[in-house]
Design an enzyme around this catalytic site. Structure first.
Site, PDB file in Angstrom:
ATOM      1  N   ASP A  33      -2.733  -9.748  -8.526  1.00  0.00           N
ATOM      2  CA  ASP A  33      -1.750 -10.758  -8.976  1.00  0.00           C
ATOM      3  C   ASP A  33      -0.583 -10.909  -7.993  1.00  0.00           C
ATOM      4  O   ASP A  33       0.581 -10.673  -8.350  1.00  0.00           O
ATOM      5  CB  ASP A  33      -1.195 -10.402 -10.360  1.00  0.00           C
ATOM      6  CG  ASP A  33      -2.263 -10.333 -11.430  1.00  0.00           C
ATOM      7  OD1 ASP A  33      -3.239 -11.097 -11.334  1.00  0.00           O
ATOM      8  OD2 ASP A  33      -2.120  -9.517 -12.365  1.00  0.00           O
ATOM      9  N   GLU A 201      -6.113 -18.225 -17.682  1.00  0.00           N
ATOM     10  CA  GLU A 201      -4.819 -17.544 -17.622  1.00  0.00           C
ATOM     11  C   GLU A 201      -4.203 -17.763 -16.245  1.00  0.00           C
ATOM     12  O   GLU A 201      -4.723 -18.501 -15.409  1.00  0.00           O
ATOM     13  CB  GLU A 201      -5.009 -16.043 -17.882  1.00  0.00           C
ATOM     14  CG  GLU A 201      -5.954 -15.367 -16.896  1.00  0.00           C
ATOM     15  CD  GLU A 201      -6.299 -13.929 -17.266  1.00  0.00           C
ATOM     16  OE1 GLU A 201      -5.808 -13.442 -18.304  1.00  0.00           O
ATOM     17  OE2 GLU A 201      -7.059 -13.289 -16.512  1.00  0.00           O
TER      18      GLU A 201
END
Length: 323
Positions: A33, A201
């Site tokens: 991420d 997401e």
């Protein structure tokens, strides 16, 4: 004439090859991420990522060598929720002279979640101040899960945060100015996959006039070393666009993002598997927008701790992003 055509062909082939694979990376390249920004005062690249209470890494070049520099919040978050010592999914933006870093507090599979924010004027380790919750929270039974926050500055000068993971998928909420907390408006759903476990997401909204581009990760993100999903169901990066920051997103076919729409920007190819956890930033060196993300290099390994930092320059010739 022939020489010009030959040079054009060589140039095209070179570009195609350079965009086909992730850009080079050296140094600390294992990452999950990522969030990337360039400090314009001195050209230093900063990369933030999940782990080590939001890992900080810096480099003089997008390709590295990257060096880990410590944590954004070495003591964890002041948000009183489980997971406040294990922070996820950072996003970073600059407003005025201040950098705002958003992070998630949660535990895997739980809706007891909140999005927090920390601020710094330099981004260096030891300079971050935890401001706690943005007011974007969720609990069991909520329509959404309050993680994966990303803030965009709209054309009218207002700020919006996109967020969400599984459950009702991706939502948008107006933020204050400066964007420390939500402004009290109700979250509005901007993307939803009605199939399976609603596995989208990691929203990231990028404004490129006249459109807002909603990038998001779709599919199974993790655990590839123990169990891999059916082919094509692993992480990939999709996009929809709209002329509004918080509504009306559609894909290339005109399918609404709230009706399982989404055009693929980057999927598994070659030794690149499961790219996602993406973001965009304007690179002063490349002179254009960069798509960055994490991915599994199948030549190295499938473990979550083995995910690599990837990046590509974006082409916008069709009005849609191409890497």
């Amino acid at each position: 004439m022939f020489l010009n055509l030959l040079l054009l062909l060589v140039s095209f082939v070179s570009i195609a090859i350079s965009y086909e694979k992730p850009g080079a990376c050296s140094g600390a390249c294992n990452v999950h991420d990522p969030a990337v920004i360039c400090r314009t005062s001195d050209g230093t690249y900063f990369r933030f990522s999940t782990g080590n209470k939001i890992q900080i890494a810096t480099s003089s070049s997008l390709s590295g060598p990257w060096t880990n520099k410590g944590s954004v919040l070495p003591s964890g978050s002041e948000i009183n929720l489980a997971g406040n010592k294990d922070l996820w999914a950072p996003d970073v933006t600059k407003v005025g002279d201040t950098y705002y870093l958003y992070y998630s507090v949660s535990t895997f599979g739980s809706q007891e979640s909140a999005i927090g924010v920390a601020t710094s004027t330099t981004m260096e380790a030891g300079t971050w101040t935890d401001c706690g919750s943005t007011g974007v929270t969720s609990s069991a039974g909520s329509a959404y899960n309050a993680i994966d926050g990303n803030v965009v500055l709209a054309g009218d000068g207002s700020y919006y945060m996109s967020f969400g993971s599984f459950w009702g998928d991706i939502y948008s909420v107006p933020m204050g100015n400066p964007p420390l907390t939500s402004s009290g408006g109700s979250p509005k759903r901007i993307a939803y996959n009605s199939t399976g476990s609603h596995a989208i997401e990691g929203a990231f909204v990028w404004y490129r006039s006249p459109y807002y581009y909603l990038f998001f990760s779709s599919g199974v993100c993790c655990g590839y070393d123990s169990s891999r999903p059916a082919q094509g169901m692993e992480y990939r990066i999709n996009v929809c666009r709209s002329t509004s920051a918080n509504s009306g997103y559609v894909d290339k076919k005109g399918i609404a993002c709230t009706s399982s729409g989404g055009s693929t920007v980057l999927a598994s190819h070659g030794n690149v598997y499961g790219p996602g956890g993406q973001g965009i930033f304007l690179d002063p060196v490349a002179g254009g927008e960069i798509l960055y993300y994490h991915y599994v290099d199948t030549k190295i390994g499938y473990g979550d701790g083995q995910k690599r930092f990837g990046w590509n320059l974006i082409s916008w010739g069709t009005g849609w992003p191409v890497v």
